[in-house]
Design a protein around this motif. Structure first.
Motif, mmCIF file in Angstrom:
data_model
loop_
_atom_site.group_PDB
_atom_site.id
_atom_site.type_symbol
_atom_site.label_atom_id
_atom_site.label_comp_id
_atom_site.label_asym_id
_atom_site.label_seq_id
_atom_site.Cartn_x
_atom_site.Cartn_y
_atom_site.Cartn_z
ATOM 1 N N GLU A 23 0.812 -1.216 0.000
ATOM 2 C CA GLU A 23 0.000 0.000 0.000
ATOM 3 C C GLU A 23 0.850 1.274 0.000
ATOM 4 O OE1 GLU A 23 -3.997 1.598 2.253
ATOM 5 O OE2 GLU A 23 -3.335 -0.470 2.524
ATOM 6 N N VAL A 24 1.998 1.222 0.653
ATOM 7 C CA VAL A 24 2.862 2.408 0.689
ATOM 8 C C VAL A 24 3.987 2.341 -0.337
ATOM 9 C CG1 VAL A 24 2.328 3.022 3.079
ATOM 10 C CG2 VAL A 24 4.286 1.539 2.605
ATOM 11 N N GLN A 34 9.521 11.265 2.580
ATOM 12 C CA GLN A 34 8.559 10.802 1.571
ATOM 13 C C GLN A 34 7.762 9.613 2.080
ATOM 14 O OE1 GLN A 34 11.000 10.223 -1.957
ATOM 15 N NE2 GLN A 34 9.906 11.932 -2.919
ATOM 16 N N LEU A 35 8.450 8.686 2.728
ATOM 17 C CA LEU A 35 7.752 7.526 3.264
ATOM 18 C C LEU A 35 6.834 7.929 4.407
ATOM 19 C CD1 LEU A 35 7.170 4.571 3.120
ATOM 20 C CD2 LEU A 35 9.201 4.150 4.509
ATOM 21 N N ALA A 36 7.253 8.878 5.233
ATOM 22 C CA ALA A 36 6.396 9.370 6.315
ATOM 23 C C ALA A 36 5.099 9.946 5.742
ATOM 24 C CB ALA A 36 7.132 10.426 7.137
ATOM 25 N N LEU A 37 5.201 10.635 4.610
ATOM 26 C CA LEU A 37 3.992 11.165 3.961
ATOM 27 C C LEU A 37 3.074 10.040 3.505
ATOM 28 C CD1 LEU A 37 5.578 14.049 1.875
ATOM 29 C CD2 LEU A 37 3.951 14.307 3.763
ATOM 30 N N LYS A 38 3.654 9.005 2.898
ATOM 31 C CA LYS A 38 2.841 7.866 2.427
ATOM 32 C C LYS A 38 2.183 7.132 3.598
ATOM 33 C CE LYS A 38 5.577 6.967 -1.716
ATOM 34 N NZ LYS A 38 6.445 5.985 -2.385
ATOM 35 N N ILE A 39 2.954 6.902 4.649
ATOM 36 C CA ILE A 39 2.404 6.222 5.825
ATOM 37 C C ILE A 39 1.316 7.080 6.450
ATOM 38 C CG2 ILE A 39 2.942 5.464 8.178
ATOM 39 C CD1 ILE A 39 5.704 4.594 7.097
ATOM 40 N N GLY A 40 1.574 8.365 6.530
ATOM 41 C CA GLY A 40 0.583 9.285 7.086
ATOM 42 C C GLY A 40 -0.737 9.245 6.335
ATOM 43 N N ASP A 56 -0.642 12.111 10.808
ATOM 44 C CA ASP A 56 0.191 13.100 10.154
ATOM 45 C C ASP A 56 1.647 12.667 10.031
ATOM 46 O OD1 ASP A 56 0.047 15.978 9.135
ATOM 47 O OD2 ASP A 56 1.795 16.000 10.466
ATOM 48 N N ALA A 57 2.247 12.982 8.900
ATOM 49 C CA ALA A 57 3.645 12.621 8.633
ATOM 50 C C ALA A 57 4.590 13.207 9.670
ATOM 51 C CB ALA A 57 4.035 13.085 7.232
ATOM 52 N N SER A 58 4.256 14.349 10.230
ATOM 53 C CA SER A 58 5.142 14.956 11.231
ATOM 54 C C SER A 58 5.278 14.051 12.458
ATOM 55 C CB SER A 58 4.670 16.347 11.624
ATOM 56 O OG SER A 58 3.390 16.291 12.207
#
Length: 73
Positions: free
Chosen positions: A14-15, A35-41, A47-49
């Motif tokens: 999925e990510v 970038q991965l944090a954004l996808k997981i978020g 939130d990616a943060s």
């Protein structure tokens, strides 16, 4: 993933990761990128943060452990 009953293989797909790559991130063998944090978020609705803070805390924990080891020498 566990709380949401999502299998690692399905989540990796999925990510956009290969399952072994995701597993290495989970085990701390690879770092989480922005970038991965954004996808997981987006995938989990968290939130990616948050994920970047978790990665930052991991870096600090590793540094503290290394520093403690150096002080023992």
């Amino acid at each position: 993933m566990e709380a949401r009953e999502i299998k690692q293989k399905a989540f990796a797909s999925e990510v956009g990761l290969r399952p072994p790559h995701l597993n290495e991130i989970i085990k701390g063998k690879r770092n989480l990128t922005a970038q991965l944090a954004l996808k997981i978020g987006r995938t989990l609705g968290i939130d990616a943060s948050f994920w970047m803070r978790v990665q930052g805390e991991y870096f600090l924990d590793v540094a503290r452990l290394e520093e403690a080891q150096m002080q023992k020498l």
